[in-house]
Design an enzyme around this catalytic site. Structure first.
Site, PDB file in Angstrom:
ATOM      1  N   ASP A   1       1.560   8.070   0.188  1.00 45.70           N
ATOM      2  CA  ASP A   1       0.606   9.641   0.615  1.00 45.70           C
ATOM      3  C   ASP A   1      -0.744   8.968   1.154  1.00 45.70           C
ATOM      4  O   ASP A   1      -1.788   9.398   1.668  1.00 45.70           O
ATOM      5  CB  ASP A   1       1.044  10.936  -0.390  1.00 45.70           C
ATOM      6  CG  ASP A   1       2.728  10.867  -0.070  1.00 45.70           C
ATOM      7  OD1 ASP A   1       3.728   9.596   0.310  1.00 45.70           O
ATOM      8  OD2 ASP A   1       2.975  11.666  -0.609  1.00 45.70           O
TER       9      ASP A   1
ATOM     10  N   GLU B   1       9.199   7.428 -11.861  1.00 48.31           N
ATOM     11  CA  GLU B   1       9.209   7.058  -9.868  1.00 48.31           C
ATOM     12  C   GLU B   1       8.337   5.809 -10.053  1.00 48.31           C
ATOM     13  O   GLU B   1       8.566   5.265  -8.977  1.00 48.31           O
ATOM     14  CB  GLU B   1       8.325   8.355 -10.547  1.00 48.31           C
ATOM     15  CG  GLU B   1       7.924   8.900  -8.563  1.00 48.31           C
ATOM     16  CD  GLU B   1       7.262  10.295  -8.544  1.00 48.31           C
ATOM     17  OE1 GLU B   1       7.104  10.628  -9.013  1.00 48.31           O
ATOM     18  OE2 GLU B   1       6.587  10.103  -7.140  1.00 48.31           O
TER      19      GLU B   1
HETATM   20  C1  DGY Z   1       4.323  14.668  -2.297  1.00 47.15           C
HETATM   21  O1  DGY Z   1       4.793  16.012  -2.743  1.00 47.15           O
HETATM   22  O2  DGY Z   1       3.470  14.246  -3.363  1.00 47.15           O
HETATM   23  C2  DGY Z   1       5.281  14.520  -1.314  1.00 47.15           C
HETATM   24  O3  DGY Z   1       5.207  12.684  -1.448  1.00 47.15           O
HETATM   25  C3  DGY Z   1       4.980  14.508   0.544  1.00 47.15           C
HETATM   26  O4  DGY Z   1       5.986  13.693   0.650  1.00 47.15           O
END
Ligand code: DGY
Length: 422
Positions: free
Chosen positions: A162, A392
């Site tokens: 992201d 994560e």
């Molecule tokens: C988040 O909300 O951080 C997700 O990675 C979006 O897909």
């Protein structure tokens, strides 16, 4: 917490919401596309019907044009932003309006190969196969309308990585939303220092608003977007998935389909090869709005090997890059080069190590004969998970577990990669 095979299976069972697995409770309460592809690879090691169910439930969200959305909102939840009311895609199964890295066909092939219930697996894979063909056709039509061999992403969330520093320059062209209120929930679950900034959210929501105003029509989105990038990971993962789709097409497809996939493979192999930057020892993305190279080294840059692209010289240069990075940050593979000014060891995709990315990079190094690099990455991943649990992501400088806990894809890849003991 004990970090064993049993504990990893418990994470998957605990995050099961009825045929689909949430990445972790509260922080991500829906079904995510590439998460589920990796998660099925974990389920298949101990519950084969459940692995197939994961993939089938993801495909419940597939659009008529073939797109498999990045989120399927199976059930309402008030712990995540942006929810279906912000996406406004108008589908009967509520979904987001963009996709994510196409790990899906690779997952189907792996589940099929691993299954002990041969007849059951053949039947389920055969039913899924046409959906994969449609998905891959959608990639070519919607994300490479010029037939260049490189697909472009139209939203940073499509890369899965992201807030990577690789998107900083192209993403600066997106003006922050002036209207949609930003009601972040993520920073109520996880320290804000491990998450993207508020400015990032104002821009990702601006893109959602733009695409909603274009009716989520791919050709209008392609023409009107201010953000269009040919990412290395997105293209390498799709190329690998095309190879896996071709293998599935030998069993379930016809000669015309096999020819079509082979044509796409031919084009994308050459185009991805063109992303190699010998002077930096890594593959790098291209900003499709300007045609310029994006000179940022990230973990995505290793992934062409996972697609089977790159000769021995490229593979050994990539192994040298890995060793250089490990001298700066001992736990590989950081998501951004540790000597890049944008490197932040604790902030999401700007530095931390991700177990699923490590699996793909190690797979590529192993296939290219760079066994030392492959083993080093596997050892680091095993150390991180055993010492710090199913986090994560992990800090590449200290090893600390970060982001959400009891994380499904970390547990799933630990099972699939055989990192744990009973
Ligand atoms: C988040 O909300 O951080 C997700 O990675 C979006 O897909």
């Amino acid at each position: 917490m004990s970090v064993t095979i049993g504990a990893a299976r418990e994470i998957l069972r605990g995050n099961d919401r009825g045929g689909y697995t949430v990445p972790t409770a509260a922080l991500y309460p829906y079904q995510w596309n590439w998460d589920s592809a990796f998660v099925a690879m974990g389920w298949i090691t101990f519950d084969e019907p459940r692995a197939w169910r994961e993939l089938e439930r993801l495909l419940e969200g597939q659009w008529a044009d073939g797109m498999v959305p990045h989120i399927v909102f199976h059930a309402p939840a008030d712990t995540y932003f942006p929810g279906p009311d912000v996406w406004r895609t108008g589908h009967s199964v509520p979904t987001s309006g963009i996709t994510q890295p196409a790990v899906l066909a690779t997952s189907v092939r792996r589940c099929l190969d691993a299954a002990t219930d041969r007849a059951g697996a053949e039947a389920r894979a055969a039913a899924i196969y046409p959906r994969l063909v449609a998905y891959h056709r959608w990639w070519a039509a919607a994300r490479d309308p010029g037939g260049t061999g490189l697909v472009g992403m139209l939203h940073p969330w499509e890369s899965g990585m992201d807030n990577s520093p690789a998107w900083d320059v192209p993403f600066a062209r997106v003006s922050p939303t002036p209207t949609t209120p930003i009601r972040r929930k993520d920073t109520g679950h996880v320290d804000a220092g491990m998450r993207p900034t508020d400015d990032f959210y104002r821009r990702v929501i601006a893109l959602i608003d733009l695409y909603a105003s274009l009716g989520w029509d791919p050709s209008r989105m392609w023409a009107e977007t201010p953000f269009k990038v040919a990412d290395v990971a997105l293209n390498a993962i799709l190329h690998r998935a095309e190879r896996d789709l071709l293998a599935l097409a030998q069993r379930f497809g016809d000669p015309a389909e096999r020819g079509e996939i082979a044509d796409r493979l031919h084009r994308s192999r050459a185009a991805i090869g063109g992303l190699w930057r010998a002077s930096d020892g890594i593959f790098q993305p291209v900003d499709l709005s300007t045609g310029e190279r994006i000179p940022v080294a990230t973990s995505a840059g290793f992934l062409p090997l996972y697609a089977g692209i790159g000769d021995g010289t490229v593979a050994s240069a990539l192994a040298a890059t890995l060793h250089r990075w490990k001298a700066l940050a001992p736990y590989g593979v950081p998501s951004t080069a540790p000597d890049h000014p944008g490197f932040e060891p604790k902030r999401y995709w700007r530095g931390p190590v991700w177990a699923i990315v490590n699996w793909m990079i190690a797979d590529g190094f192993a296939a290219a004969g760079e066994t030392g690099a492959a083993n080093a990455i596997r050892d680091d991943t095993a150390t991180l998970v055993r010492r710090h649990g199913f986090a994560e992501y992990f800090d590449p400088t200290t090893g600390d577990g970060l982001g959400g806990g009891s994380f499904t894809w970390t547990a799933a890849i630990a099972l699939a990669w055989n990192l744990l003991e009973e």
